[in-house]
Structure formats: C-alpha cells, structure tokens
Design an enzyme around this catalytic site. Sequence first.
Site, PDB file in Angstrom:
ATOM      1  N   ASP A 116      44.156  47.294  45.175  1.00  0.00           N
ATOM      2  CA  ASP A 116      43.007  46.446  45.445  1.00  0.00           C
ATOM      3  C   ASP A 116      43.465  45.244  46.257  1.00  0.00           C
ATOM      4  OD1 ASP A 116      40.317  45.768  45.407  1.00  0.00           O
ATOM      5  OD2 ASP A 116      40.446  44.685  43.517  1.00  0.00           O
ATOM      6  N   GLY A 117      42.544  44.690  47.010  1.00  0.00           N
ATOM      7  CA  GLY A 117      42.796  43.477  47.771  1.00  0.00           C
ATOM      8  C   GLY A 117      41.732  42.451  47.461  1.00  0.00           C
ATOM      9  N   GLU A 149      43.591  44.792  51.513  1.00  0.00           N
ATOM     10  CA  GLU A 149      43.369  46.165  51.034  1.00  0.00           C
ATOM     11  C   GLU A 149      44.409  47.105  51.643  1.00  0.00           C
ATOM     12  OE1 GLU A 149      41.313  47.096  48.700  1.00  0.00           O
ATOM     13  OE2 GLU A 149      39.669  45.676  48.672  1.00  0.00           O
ATOM     14  N   ASP A 167      38.976  50.869  45.755  1.00  0.00           N
ATOM     15  CA  ASP A 167      37.546  50.564  45.834  1.00  0.00           C
ATOM     16  C   ASP A 167      37.152  50.144  47.249  1.00  0.00           C
ATOM     17  OD1 ASP A 167      38.496  47.953  46.061  1.00  0.00           O
ATOM     18  OD2 ASP A 167      37.692  47.290  44.148  1.00  0.00           O
ATOM     19  N   HIS A 206      35.164  46.576  40.195  1.00  0.00           N
ATOM     20  CA  HIS A 206      34.655  45.725  39.113  1.00  0.00           C
ATOM     21  C   HIS A 206      33.809  46.526  38.122  1.00  0.00           C
ATOM     22  CE1 HIS A 206      36.096  42.497  41.668  1.00  0.00           C
ATOM     23  NE2 HIS A 206      35.410  43.031  42.644  1.00  0.00           N
ATOM     24  N   ASP A 229      42.724  44.280  40.627  1.00  0.00           N
ATOM     25  CA  ASP A 229      41.915  43.136  41.041  1.00  0.00           C
ATOM     26  C   ASP A 229      42.472  41.848  40.448  1.00  0.00           C
ATOM     27  OD1 ASP A 229      39.435  41.976  42.277  1.00  0.00           O
ATOM     28  OD2 ASP A 229      39.046  41.480  40.185  1.00  0.00           O
TER      29      ASP A 229
END
Length: 144
Positions: free
Chosen positions: A9-10, A47, A69, A124, A134
């Site tokens: 994740d970024g 990302e 995501d 999320h 995250d």
Amino acid sequence: MKNVTIYTDGACSGNPGPGGWGAILLYGKYKKELSGGEARTTNNRMELTGVITALSALKEPCTVELYSDSKYVIDGLGKGWAKGWRARGWIKSDKKPAQNPDLWGKLLDLCAYHAVNLHWVKGHAENEFNNRCDELAVAESRKF
C-alpha cells in the site's frame, strides 16, 4: 519456484506531499514487513515503490500473489497499459506522457523476472494485511 504472497500500500498527505509505502511478504510461516517514504512525492509513486521494493526483496524468481488496493498498479500491469506505454516510448494511448516511467520500467522488469499474479483488494476494508500495509505507509509519511 517458491510461492510468496505480497501485500502493498502507498499513502500520501497531499498529492504531492510527504508519502510512505508499506509491504508485507508472506512465505510459509515467515512474515516480513517493509516500509519507507519520501518527503515530497505522490500517492501513485508510493504505490509503485511499495510493489517494487517488495519484489526486489526476493532473492530468486518466485511465483507471487500480489495484493494491492491500487487500481493504478493492478490495472497498469494487468490490463497491459504499462507495457504499451513502454513500447510507445512512455506515451499513453491518448498521446500524453505516461507518469512515473522510471518506476514502471523497474516494475515491468521485476514482473518479467517473477511470475506475478495480480489481485485487487478494497482499501480500508476487512483485509488485515492491507490494513497493516496502510498503517506502515501512513506512519512513514508522518516522519516527514
């Protein structure tokens, strides 16, 4: 080849702004967390950097189940957009320059080295590994 699962994740506060990325590598009973960040970057760069760093950490060619995501990453690879951009000299089909060609080039090379299967996950949501990535990414971005 070894089978490895990777979650990435970024995050970015402002776009551009301070950013971070997080990655989790899973292999059998082993779990490794990686993270990093930059003072001035974009969410898409974070990302991409998360995926690149995770794949670069593998010491030999592996079969990778990659979970992200980021539609930018998943579609860029899965729909062949990034390969097309590179083939056209980093120009998109709308004739505009592709963003982040330096990172896309590295990622395409890594995907040629490893057998990467792509999986999009809702951000999320209920995925514990995506949520942990995250947390790592946001924590890194806050260092700046």
